[in-house]
Enzyme design. Structure first.
Site, PDB file in Angstrom:
ATOM      1  N   GLU A  63      73.618  32.382  42.897  1.00  0.00           N
ATOM      2  CA  GLU A  63      72.196  32.703  42.990  1.00  0.00           C
ATOM      3  C   GLU A  63      71.959  34.173  42.622  1.00  0.00           C
ATOM      4  O   GLU A  63      72.919  34.950  42.538  1.00  0.00           O
ATOM      5  CB  GLU A  63      71.714  32.418  44.425  1.00  0.00           C
ATOM      6  CG  GLU A  63      71.813  30.955  44.838  1.00  0.00           C
ATOM      7  CD  GLU A  63      70.761  30.047  44.179  1.00  0.00           C
ATOM      8  OE1 GLU A  63      70.239  30.393  43.103  1.00  0.00           O
ATOM      9  OE2 GLU A  63      70.485  28.980  44.759  1.00  0.00           O
ATOM     10  N   ASP A  78      65.691  29.843  38.819  1.00  0.00           N
ATOM     11  CA  ASP A  78      65.849  31.234  39.289  1.00  0.00           C
ATOM     12  C   ASP A  78      66.969  31.956  38.524  1.00  0.00           C
ATOM     13  O   ASP A  78      67.369  33.056  38.901  1.00  0.00           O
ATOM     14  CB  ASP A  78      66.110  31.272  40.806  1.00  0.00           C
ATOM     15  CG  ASP A  78      67.428  30.606  41.210  1.00  0.00           C
ATOM     16  OD1 ASP A  78      68.172  30.121  40.325  1.00  0.00           O
ATOM     17  OD2 ASP A  78      67.722  30.588  42.424  1.00  0.00           O
ATOM     18  N   HIS A  93      70.100  30.912  38.184  1.00  0.00           N
ATOM     19  CA  HIS A  93      71.482  30.702  38.665  1.00  0.00           C
ATOM     20  C   HIS A  93      72.317  29.906  37.660  1.00  0.00           C
ATOM     21  O   HIS A  93      71.792  29.066  36.931  1.00  0.00           O
ATOM     22  CB  HIS A  93      71.526  30.050  40.062  1.00  0.00           C
ATOM     23  CG  HIS A  93      71.114  28.623  40.134  1.00  0.00           C
ATOM     24  ND1 HIS A  93      70.229  28.139  41.082  1.00  0.00           N
ATOM     25  CD2 HIS A  93      71.482  27.528  39.412  1.00  0.00           C
ATOM     26  CE1 HIS A  93      70.084  26.839  40.922  1.00  0.00           C
ATOM     27  NE2 HIS A  93      70.824  26.444  39.919  1.00  0.00           N
ATOM     28  N   ASP A  99      80.743  23.089  41.144  1.00  0.00           N
ATOM     29  CA  ASP A  99      80.279  23.303  42.515  1.00  0.00           C
ATOM     30  C   ASP A  99      80.155  22.001  43.302  1.00  0.00           C
ATOM     31  O   ASP A  99      80.243  20.902  42.744  1.00  0.00           O
ATOM     32  CB  ASP A  99      78.932  24.050  42.515  1.00  0.00           C
ATOM     33  CG  ASP A  99      77.991  23.569  41.408  1.00  0.00           C
ATOM     34  OD1 ASP A  99      78.168  22.430  40.931  1.00  0.00           O
ATOM     35  OD2 ASP A  99      77.102  24.329  41.018  1.00  0.00           O
TER      36      ASP A  99
END
Ligand code: F6R
Length: 260
Positions: free
Chosen positions: A143, A136, A138, A67
């Site tokens: 996400e 979280d 991810h 990313d």
């Protein structure tokens, strides 16, 4: 899924570095999927040491990163392209033209993300994909709610992710709101997945990913669908797992078998 629980972050980094060294020795023109963030830094340091000691060469390797922040120039202090240069690429013999990081400043995002996917295919697919995990859940910047079929695309970061990463930018306001990220579908196509997590802050995300239901609300749980996924944890990150004894038995048996 193979779950390996080790004493501390240094042993996690050693495991991952040894894994990559073995991979590159077996297949010198390996295609490696790489990650950024704090977690892989120890692994990269050990890979640099292995290269400097003459134990491995990356000269025929191709790399693809997961990313990049949208809007950051490749030279920006916090861009993932710069992170990779400073943490690994500048210190090993990888050919710079064979290192790939999505271009965060692409004018045509759709063309950039399609070309990124096409480049992975043209390189023969990713042999080993290194992953971290967000608090979280991810993986890459997929996400919660990301489709398991998702491909490389532009994604909105959660507030939690932006807060977690504000430590690098100095202030939350400076953290980009969007990122270009490989999709979960793209990641699941790698031949081998290697997810690393360290510290109690990751325990909940790991417990949900490894032992929770497979659900888009926890992107890490997509690893349960992969036939060759290894999750390497320190004791803190493993804290929420209910089957620790079994995972340890599996490792013991595997070690016995590989001795034969
Ligand atoms: C980075 C990436 C992210 C990180 C995750 C954990 O390329 O893909 O998913 O792996 O945000 O980051 P750290 O390691 O900083 O806790």
């Amino acid at each position: 899924m193979r779950v390996v629980v080790l004493e501390n972050a240094d042993s996690v980094a050693q495991f991952a570095a040894d894994f990559f060294v073995q991979q590159v020795k077996r297949k010198p023109n390996s295609v490696l999927g790489l990650a950024t963030g704090s977690t892989p830094l120890g692994t990269y340091r050990k890979l640099i040491e292995a290269y400097q000691a003459g134990r491995v060469s990356f000269k025929d390797v191709t790399t693809f990163n997961l990313d990049e922040y949208y809007g950051l120039e490749p030279t920006h202090e916090q861009s993932y392209r710069r992170f990779m240069r400073e943490s690994l690429f500048d210190h090993i013999d990888v050919e710079p033209s064979r290192t790939h990081v999505p271009l965060g400043t692409a004018n045509n995002v759709e063309a950039e993300t399609e070309a990124y996917e096409a480049a992975i295919v043209a390189a023969g697919g990713i042999d080993v994909q290194l992953l971290g995990i967000g608090t979280d859940g991810h993986i890459a910047f997929n996400e919660p709610g990301s489709s398991f079929a998702s491909r490389t695309r532009l994604k909105t970061l959660t507030r939690r992710t932006r807060q977690d990463n504000a430590r690098f930018f100095g202030s939350l306001d400076l953290v980009p709101k969007l990122a270009l990220t490989m999709g979960i579908g793209s990641i699941l196509e790698a031949r081998q997945l290697l997810l690393l997590a360290c510290g109690e802050g990751k325990a909940e995300a790991i417990a949900k990913s490894v032992e929770g239901p497979v659900s888009a609300i926890c992107p890490g749980s997509a690893l349960q669908l992969h036939r060759r996924a290894i999750v390497v944890l320190d004791k803190g990150a493993a804290k929420g797992l209910s089957q620790l004894e079994y995972y340890a038995d599996c490792e013991m048996n595997l070690n016995e078998l590989t001795k034969v």
